[in-house]
Scaffold this motif. Structure first.
Motif, short mmCIF file in Angstrom:
data_model
loop_
_atom_site.label_atom_id
_atom_site.label_comp_id
_atom_site.label_asym_id
_atom_site.label_seq_id
_atom_site.Cartn_x
_atom_site.Cartn_y
_atom_site.Cartn_z
N SER A 119 0.85 -1.19 0.00
CA SER A 119 0.00 0.00 0.00
C SER A 119 0.88 1.24 0.00
CB SER A 119 -0.88 0.01 1.25
OG SER A 119 -0.06 0.14 2.40
N VAL A 120 0.27 2.42 -0.09
CA VAL A 120 1.05 3.67 -0.02
C VAL A 120 1.85 3.73 1.27
CG1 VAL A 120 0.87 6.17 0.18
CG2 VAL A 120 -0.49 4.98 -1.53
N SER A 121 1.20 3.36 2.38
CA SER A 121 1.90 3.42 3.67
C SER A 121 3.02 2.39 3.74
CB SER A 121 0.92 3.22 4.83
OG SER A 121 0.28 1.98 4.74
N GLY A 122 2.77 1.17 3.20
CA GLY A 122 3.81 0.17 3.17
C GLY A 122 4.98 0.57 2.30
N PHE A 123 4.67 1.22 1.17
CA PHE A 123 5.68 1.75 0.25
C PHE A 123 6.56 2.77 0.99
CE2 PHE A 123 5.85 2.75 -4.60
CZ PHE A 123 7.23 2.71 -4.56
N PRO A 192 15.09 -13.21 -1.34
CA PRO A 192 15.25 -12.20 -0.29
C PRO A 192 14.48 -10.92 -0.56
CG PRO A 192 17.28 -12.43 -1.57
CD PRO A 192 16.37 -13.55 -1.98
N ARG A 193 14.36 -10.52 -1.83
CA ARG A 193 13.62 -9.28 -2.14
C ARG A 193 12.14 -9.44 -1.83
NH1 ARG A 193 17.81 -9.41 -5.96
NH2 ARG A 193 19.04 -7.47 -5.97
N LEU A 194 11.58 -10.59 -2.22
CA LEU A 194 10.17 -10.82 -1.93
C LEU A 194 9.93 -10.99 -0.44
CD1 LEU A 194 9.14 -13.20 -4.87
CD2 LEU A 194 8.80 -10.72 -4.65
N ALA A 195 10.91 -11.57 0.27
CA ALA A 195 10.78 -11.72 1.72
C ALA A 195 10.70 -10.35 2.40
CB ALA A 195 11.96 -12.51 2.27
N ILE A 196 11.51 -9.41 1.93
CA ILE A 196 11.49 -8.06 2.50
C ILE A 196 10.14 -7.39 2.22
CG2 ILE A 196 12.49 -5.73 2.31
CD1 ILE A 196 15.20 -7.17 1.72
N LEU A 197 9.66 -7.48 0.97
CA LEU A 197 8.37 -6.87 0.63
C LEU A 197 7.24 -7.49 1.45
CD1 LEU A 197 8.54 -6.48 -3.26
CD2 LEU A 197 8.94 -4.75 -1.50
N ASN A 198 7.26 -8.81 1.59
CA ASN A 198 6.20 -9.48 2.34
C ASN A 198 6.20 -9.07 3.81
OD1 ASN A 198 5.24 -10.87 0.12
ND2 ASN A 198 6.53 -12.66 0.47
N PHE A 200 6.87 -6.09 4.98
CA PHE A 200 6.19 -4.80 5.09
C PHE A 200 4.69 -4.97 4.88
CE2 PHE A 200 10.51 -3.30 4.43
CZ PHE A 200 10.58 -2.28 5.35
N ALA A 201 4.31 -5.86 3.98
CA ALA A 201 2.89 -6.13 3.76
C ALA A 201 2.27 -6.74 5.02
CB ALA A 201 2.71 -7.06 2.57
N SER A 202 3.00 -7.65 5.69
CA SER A 202 2.50 -8.29 6.90
C SER A 202 2.35 -7.29 8.03
CB SER A 202 3.45 -9.42 7.33
OG SER A 202 3.54 -10.41 6.34
N ALA A 203 3.32 -6.38 8.17
CA ALA A 203 3.24 -5.35 9.22
C ALA A 203 2.02 -4.47 9.00
CB ALA A 203 4.52 -4.52 9.22
N ASN A 204 1.76 -4.13 7.75
CA ASN A 204 0.59 -3.33 7.41
C ASN A 204 -0.71 -4.06 7.74
OD1 ASN A 204 1.21 -0.75 6.40
ND2 ASN A 204 -0.19 -1.09 4.70
N ASP A 205 -0.73 -5.37 7.41
CA ASP A 205 -1.92 -6.18 7.69
C ASP A 205 -2.22 -6.21 9.18
OD1 ASP A 205 -2.22 -6.71 5.02
OD2 ASP A 205 -1.27 -8.69 5.09
#
Length: 385
Positions: A119-123, A192-198, A200-205
């Motif tokens: 999301s914008v905030s996760g970005f 590793p790149r997808l792990a980092i993105l996930n 931030f997505a999990s923290a947002n969730d």
């Protein structure tokens, strides 16, 4: 422009592929074009290929392989490359040529989906977390994508420039990304790149799951569910997660317009673009004790935002105020205000609307449902989705 330059892929996708190749494969590639590879750094190998104008199809069909590699080995390598790039493909292709073509089409067609990863905030969280790297992330982006210093690289502007969260992580080398992943304490399996993105997505969730605790500034409650946050950060997080909810409802959170109409003194929390210059101005108020009651100061704020937007050529269809609750006097004052149309929405109600939206197979939600005025009935809105 890419077609005019006879490029099969944009440079940013070329860089992803090259960063996913092994050092021996890069050496094979250089030798194929008469370049020495011994003693040449990985960075310089990639830089040469990036500026040499070599077609991606040539690289993946022939240039990275040993002369003794058969077709089966080459097909297996392209399949592994698809996995390394995180591409979800419905078919692999029976020939090497098919497989390379599918890889290139998949990497291009995934462009829109990449922006949905965060999301914008996760970005924004991702960018903030990389600001301490050397050189900092924004400096890397300006250099990699040739962006002028005058550009303010907010998440919405990066989106407008076509720079996704995954693009940001590809301005780091593989070793740098692994170091960032390890510093974040993330598992070492998978990409590793997808792990980092996930992460931030999990923290947002998790923040979204406990949205009401953010709204009511319940620091103890947030910490009890494992959310580490400072009290001074709660208001900003509440604003960011509210934007995330609007985005998930399919609304356009217009950060570019918000930037245009903002001053040091006046800065609306949210602007939702409805099309044809129509907008909704959102004001987000977290409140600790009881119902929100500060109507006079809030109305002065939002009327100032309305004037700024209308001066910019926009039509303000509605002002929407989101808070955990509103006092009876606040509700009455909003309903009786003749200068501006104001809708009120309780934070628990907004979350209920989102839950109803996600539960529907083919949800129908219109921003016009937020323009009825007065205290909105979230139960009715949820049923209408």
């Amino acid at each position: 422009m890419h077609k005019l330059q006879h490029k099969e892929l944009a440079d940013k996708y070329m860089l992803r592929i090259l960063r996913s190749l092994t050092d021996p494969e890069l050496s094979n590639l250089l030798r194929r074009y008469g370049q020495k590879s011994r003693g040449v750094s990985r960075h310089d190998k990639i830089a040469f290929v990036m500026h040499a104008g070599i077609p991606v199809s040539n690289i993946l069909l022939r240039d990275i392989f040993e002369a003794t590699d058969n077709q089966g080995q080459r097909k297996d390598r392209v399949k592994l490359l698809m996995e390394d790039l995180g591409l979800n493909v419905s078919r692999l292709g029976t020939t090497l040529e098919n497989r390379v073509s599918i890889l290139m089409e998949s990497i291009k067609s995934n462009a829109e989906a990449e922006f949905e990863l965060l999301s914008v905030s996760g970005f924004k969280e991702l960018i903030d977390s990389l600001s301490d790297t050397i050189p900092p992330v924004l400096e890397r982006l300006r250099d990699e994508f040739e962006i002028e210093e005058s550009e303010d690289l907010e998440p919405e502007r990066l989106r407008a420039l076509g720079i996704s969260p995954l693009d940001i992580l590809y301005v780091y080398t593989n070793d740098e990304v692994k170091a960032i992943r390890d510093a974040m304490g993330l598992p070492k399996r998978n990409n590793p790149r997808l792990a980092i993105l996930n992460s931030f997505a999990s923290a947002n969730d998790k923040l979204l799951e406990h949205y009401e605790l953010l709204a009511s500034r319940d620091l103890a409650g947030l910490q009890a569910v494992g959310i580490s946050i400072k009290e001074a950060e709660i208001g900003a997080k509440f604003e960011e997660i509210t934007k995330t909810i609007f985005e998930q409802l399919g609304l356009k959170v217009d950060e570019e317009l918000r930037k245009q109409v903002s001053t040091k003194k006046d800065r609306p929390d949210v602007i939702l673009s409805l099309g044809d210059e129509d907008v909704i101005i959102g004001e987000v108020k977290s409140y600790k004790n009881g119902d929100f009651a500060k109507y006079s100061s809030t109305s002065r704020q939002v009327k100032s935002y309305v004037n700024r937007c209308e001066g910019n050529g926009n039509r303000v269809s509605q002002v929407l105020i989101v808070s955990p609750g509103f006092s009876p006097d606040f509700i009455e004052s909003a309903e009786m205000d003749t200068e501006v149309n104001i809708s009120l929405l309780e934070s628990a109600g907004l979350k209920k609307i989102l839950e109803a939206y996600k539960a529907r197979r083919k949800p129908k939600f219109s921003a016009r449902l937020l323009t009825k005025g007065g205290l909105l009935k979230s139960d009715l809105i949820a049923k209408s989705i």
